[in-house]
Design a protein around this motif. Structure first.
Motif, PDB file in Angstrom:
ATOM      1  N   LYS A 152      25.873   0.448 -27.646  1.00  0.00           N
ATOM      2  CA  LYS A 152      24.868   1.612 -27.869  1.00  0.00           C
ATOM      3  C   LYS A 152      23.607   1.417 -27.751  1.00  0.00           C
ATOM      4  CE  LYS A 152      24.284   5.773 -30.696  1.00  0.00           C
ATOM      5  NZ  LYS A 152      24.587   6.256 -32.193  1.00  0.00           N
ATOM      6  N   TRP A 153      23.164   0.271 -28.372  1.00  0.00           N
ATOM      7  CA  TRP A 153      21.701   0.016 -28.180  1.00  0.00           C
ATOM      8  C   TRP A 153      21.280  -0.143 -26.663  1.00  0.00           C
ATOM      9  CZ3 TRP A 153      19.203  -4.281 -26.054  1.00  0.00           C
ATOM     10  CH2 TRP A 153      17.856  -4.363 -26.234  1.00  0.00           C
ATOM     11  N   LEU A 154      22.197  -0.765 -26.200  1.00  0.00           N
ATOM     12  CA  LEU A 154      21.764  -1.192 -24.565  1.00  0.00           C
ATOM     13  C   LEU A 154      21.750   0.128 -23.627  1.00  0.00           C
ATOM     14  CD1 LEU A 154      21.072  -3.256 -22.475  1.00  0.00           C
ATOM     15  CD2 LEU A 154      23.448  -3.826 -22.183  1.00  0.00           C
ATOM     16  N   THR A 155      23.121   0.763 -24.037  1.00  0.00           N
ATOM     17  CA  THR A 155      23.435   1.804 -22.918  1.00  0.00           C
ATOM     18  C   THR A 155      23.085   3.171 -23.452  1.00  0.00           C
ATOM     19  OG1 THR A 155      25.625   2.176 -23.892  1.00  0.00           O
ATOM     20  CG2 THR A 155      25.090   0.235 -22.036  1.00  0.00           C
ATOM     21  N   GLY A 156      23.115   3.598 -24.764  1.00  0.00           N
ATOM     22  CA  GLY A 156      22.984   4.966 -25.367  1.00  0.00           C
ATOM     23  C   GLY A 156      24.329   5.310 -25.596  1.00  0.00           C
ATOM     24  N   PHE A 157      25.377   4.800 -25.081  1.00  0.00           N
ATOM     25  CA  PHE A 157      26.782   5.528 -25.373  1.00  0.00           C
ATOM     26  C   PHE A 157      27.390   5.390 -26.716  1.00  0.00           C
ATOM     27  CE2 PHE A 157      27.598   3.676 -20.795  1.00  0.00           C
ATOM     28  CZ  PHE A 157      27.157   4.908 -20.116  1.00  0.00           C
ATOM     29  N   ASP A 158      27.541   6.457 -27.339  1.00  0.00           N
ATOM     30  CA  ASP A 158      28.183   6.498 -28.633  1.00  0.00           C
ATOM     31  C   ASP A 158      29.662   6.148 -28.464  1.00  0.00           C
ATOM     32  OD1 ASP A 158      29.544   8.762 -27.769  1.00  0.00           O
ATOM     33  OD2 ASP A 158      28.364  10.237 -28.929  1.00  0.00           O
ATOM     34  N   ASP A 159      30.541   5.895 -29.657  1.00  0.00           N
ATOM     35  CA  ASP A 159      31.916   5.492 -29.657  1.00  0.00           C
ATOM     36  C   ASP A 159      32.583   6.724 -28.884  1.00  0.00           C
ATOM     37  OD1 ASP A 159      31.242   3.460 -31.173  1.00  0.00           O
ATOM     38  OD2 ASP A 159      32.106   4.568 -33.087  1.00  0.00           O
ATOM     39  N   LYS A 160      32.434   7.877 -28.937  1.00  0.00           N
ATOM     40  CA  LYS A 160      33.347   8.982 -28.082  1.00  0.00           C
ATOM     41  C   LYS A 160      33.038   8.742 -26.551  1.00  0.00           C
ATOM     42  CE  LYS A 160      34.210  13.902 -27.849  1.00  0.00           C
ATOM     43  NZ  LYS A 160      33.381  14.462 -26.693  1.00  0.00           N
ATOM     44  N   LYS A 161      31.877   8.739 -26.262  1.00  0.00           N
ATOM     45  CA  LYS A 161      31.490   8.438 -24.696  1.00  0.00           C
ATOM     46  C   LYS A 161      32.104   6.985 -24.253  1.00  0.00           C
ATOM     47  CE  LYS A 161      29.669   9.474 -20.771  1.00  0.00           C
ATOM     48  NZ  LYS A 161      30.282  10.631 -19.999  1.00  0.00           N
ATOM     49  N   LEU A 162      32.066   6.014 -24.911  1.00  0.00           N
ATOM     50  CA  LEU A 162      32.304   4.808 -24.843  1.00  0.00           C
ATOM     51  C   LEU A 162      33.898   5.033 -24.571  1.00  0.00           C
ATOM     52  CD1 LEU A 162      31.427   2.027 -24.304  1.00  0.00           C
ATOM     53  CD2 LEU A 162      31.818   1.356 -26.532  1.00  0.00           C
ATOM     54  N   GLN A 163      34.730   5.526 -25.733  1.00  0.00           N
ATOM     55  CA  GLN A 163      36.193   5.744 -25.169  1.00  0.00           C
ATOM     56  C   GLN A 163      36.441   6.327 -23.875  1.00  0.00           C
ATOM     57  OE1 GLN A 163      38.241   3.983 -27.408  1.00  0.00           O
ATOM     58  NE2 GLN A 163      39.555   4.455 -25.495  1.00  0.00           N
ATOM     59  N   GLU A 164      35.863   7.576 -23.585  1.00  0.00           N
ATOM     60  CA  GLU A 164      36.094   8.284 -22.399  1.00  0.00           C
ATOM     61  C   GLU A 164      35.669   7.347 -21.255  1.00  0.00           C
ATOM     62  OE1 GLU A 164      33.403  11.560 -21.953  1.00  0.00           O
ATOM     63  OE2 GLU A 164      33.697  12.266 -23.961  1.00  0.00           O
ATOM     64  N   LEU A 165      34.677   6.563 -21.193  1.00  0.00           N
ATOM     65  CA  LEU A 165      34.411   5.605 -20.075  1.00  0.00           C
ATOM     66  C   LEU A 165      35.483   4.553 -19.765  1.00  0.00           C
ATOM     67  CD1 LEU A 165      30.602   5.206 -20.429  1.00  0.00           C
ATOM     68  CD2 LEU A 165      31.864   6.374 -18.801  1.00  0.00           C
ATOM     69  N   ILE A 166      36.049   4.271 -20.922  1.00  0.00           N
ATOM     70  CA  ILE A 166      37.240   3.157 -20.955  1.00  0.00           C
ATOM     71  C   ILE A 166      38.418   3.663 -20.430  1.00  0.00           C
ATOM     72  CG2 ILE A 166      39.029   1.866 -22.611  1.00  0.00           C
ATOM     73  CD1 ILE A 166      36.113   1.477 -24.246  1.00  0.00           C
ATOM     74  N   ASN A 167      38.767   5.155 -20.970  1.00  0.00           N
ATOM     75  CA  ASN A 167      39.895   5.891 -20.554  1.00  0.00           C
ATOM     76  C   ASN A 167      39.841   6.175 -19.018  1.00  0.00           C
ATOM     77  OD1 ASN A 167      40.791   5.882 -23.382  1.00  0.00           O
ATOM     78  ND2 ASN A 167      40.372   7.879 -23.524  1.00  0.00           N
ATOM     79  N   ASP A 168      38.736   6.494 -18.629  1.00  0.00           N
ATOM     80  CA  ASP A 168      38.725   6.593 -17.252  1.00  0.00           C
ATOM     81  C   ASP A 168      38.444   5.563 -16.240  1.00  0.00           C
ATOM     82  OD1 ASP A 168      38.589   9.597 -17.953  1.00  0.00           O
ATOM     83  OD2 ASP A 168      36.340   9.761 -17.743  1.00  0.00           O
ATOM     84  N   LYS A 169      38.530   4.549 -16.903  1.00  0.00           N
ATOM     85  CA  LYS A 169      38.496   3.162 -16.003  1.00  0.00           C
ATOM     86  C   LYS A 169      37.515   3.007 -15.098  1.00  0.00           C
ATOM     87  CE  LYS A 169      43.488   1.957 -16.674  1.00  0.00           C
ATOM     88  NZ  LYS A 169      43.754   2.595 -17.892  1.00  0.00           N
ATOM     89  N   VAL A 170      36.213   3.482 -15.510  1.00  0.00           N
ATOM     90  CA  VAL A 170      35.104   3.250 -14.822  1.00  0.00           C
ATOM     91  C   VAL A 170      34.614   2.109 -14.285  1.00  0.00           C
ATOM     92  CG1 VAL A 170      34.084   5.658 -15.601  1.00  0.00           C
ATOM     93  CG2 VAL A 170      33.369   3.577 -16.682  1.00  0.00           C
ATOM     94  N   THR A 171      34.218   1.874 -13.182  1.00  0.00           N
ATOM     95  CA  THR A 171      33.568   0.656 -12.674  1.00  0.00           C
ATOM     96  C   THR A 171      32.094   0.283 -13.357  1.00  0.00           C
ATOM     97  OG1 THR A 171      32.337   1.804 -10.861  1.00  0.00           O
ATOM     98  CG2 THR A 171      34.455   1.184 -10.515  1.00  0.00           C
ATOM     99  N   PHE A 172      31.901  -0.800 -13.450  1.00  0.00           N
ATOM    100  CA  PHE A 172      30.582  -1.191 -13.974  1.00  0.00           C
ATOM    101  C   PHE A 172      29.407  -0.207 -13.231  1.00  0.00           C
ATOM    102  CE2 PHE A 172      32.142  -5.195 -16.169  1.00  0.00           C
ATOM    103  CZ  PHE A 172      31.581  -4.695 -17.372  1.00  0.00           C
ATOM    104  N   LYS A 173      29.474  -0.105 -12.103  1.00  0.00           N
ATOM    105  CA  LYS A 173      28.408   0.567 -11.245  1.00  0.00           C
ATOM    106  C   LYS A 173      28.469   2.027 -11.958  1.00  0.00           C
ATOM    107  CE  LYS A 173      27.023   2.258  -6.864  1.00  0.00           C
ATOM    108  NZ  LYS A 173      27.315   2.183  -5.395  1.00  0.00           N
ATOM    109  N   THR A 174      29.492   2.727 -12.157  1.00  0.00           N
ATOM    110  CA  THR A 174      29.544   3.938 -12.932  1.00  0.00           C
ATOM    111  C   THR A 174      28.891   4.011 -14.172  1.00  0.00           C
ATOM    112  OG1 THR A 174      31.279   4.905 -11.574  1.00  0.00           O
ATOM    113  CG2 THR A 174      30.938   6.093 -13.283  1.00  0.00           C
ATOM    114  N   PHE A 175      29.480   3.047 -14.821  1.00  0.00           N
ATOM    115  CA  PHE A 175      29.270   2.710 -16.288  1.00  0.00           C
ATOM    116  C   PHE A 175      27.842   2.647 -16.599  1.00  0.00           C
ATOM    117  CE2 PHE A 175      28.397  -0.127 -19.879  1.00  0.00           C
ATOM    118  CZ  PHE A 175      29.230   0.532 -20.840  1.00  0.00           C
ATOM    119  N   PHE A 176      26.819   1.999 -15.768  1.00  0.00           N
ATOM    120  CA  PHE A 176      25.316   1.641 -15.862  1.00  0.00           C
ATOM    121  C   PHE A 176      24.642   2.753 -15.199  1.00  0.00           C
ATOM    122  CE2 PHE A 176      26.531  -2.624 -17.361  1.00  0.00           C
ATOM    123  CZ  PHE A 176      25.390  -2.547 -18.701  1.00  0.00           C
ATOM    124  N   THR A 177      25.259   3.397 -14.162  1.00  0.00           N
ATOM    125  CA  THR A 177      24.693   4.719 -13.647  1.00  0.00           C
ATOM    126  C   THR A 177      24.634   5.910 -14.723  1.00  0.00           C
ATOM    127  OG1 THR A 177      25.456   4.372 -11.386  1.00  0.00           O
ATOM    128  CG2 THR A 177      24.920   6.485 -11.609  1.00  0.00           C
TER     129      THR A 177
END
Length: 121
Positions: free
Chosen positions: A42-67
């Protein structure tokens, strides 16, 4: 030593969901918690737990993750060597951001104090 275009492309295509379980195993194996890992992410990216779980569920690439991330303004204070590369010398911004995360996870696993990991000034 800088990264190669092939290395950068491989990192960009890798999914965060494929690496995340390894982060958990690494920090928990050293007595740290999933909650502490999430605090670092969260400190690095701003993602809270809910958003982090969404990104994991969506199987996003690191490119999408950091975009989608709002990179912490103190991220450039993350320095050192990770995976054989000096972070501050990596020219590809995405590869550098992924290595920022790797370095933070490493520091967490090594027992570094949270205020040091989060670059509290």
């Amino acid at each position: 030593m800088n990264t190669t275009p092939e290395h950068d492309a491989r990192i960009a295509k890798m999914t965060f969901a494929s690496v995340y379980p390894h982060y958990i195993t690494k920090v928990e194996g050293k007595g740290r918690t999933k909650e502490e890992l999430h605090q670092v992410i969260k400190w690095l990216t701003g993602f809270d737990d809910k958003k982090l779980q969404e990104l994991i569920n969506d199987k996003v690439t690191f490119k999408t993750f950091f975009t989608n991330a709002k990179l912490n303004t103190n991220a450039p204070l993350i320095k050192g060597v990770i995976c054989g590369y000096r972070i501050e010398e990596i020219e590809n911004p995405l590869t550098q951001q992924v290595r920022y995360l790797d370095k933070l996870v490493d520091e967490l696993a090594k027992g570094r104090k949270m205020e040091k990991i989060l670059r509290a000034t």
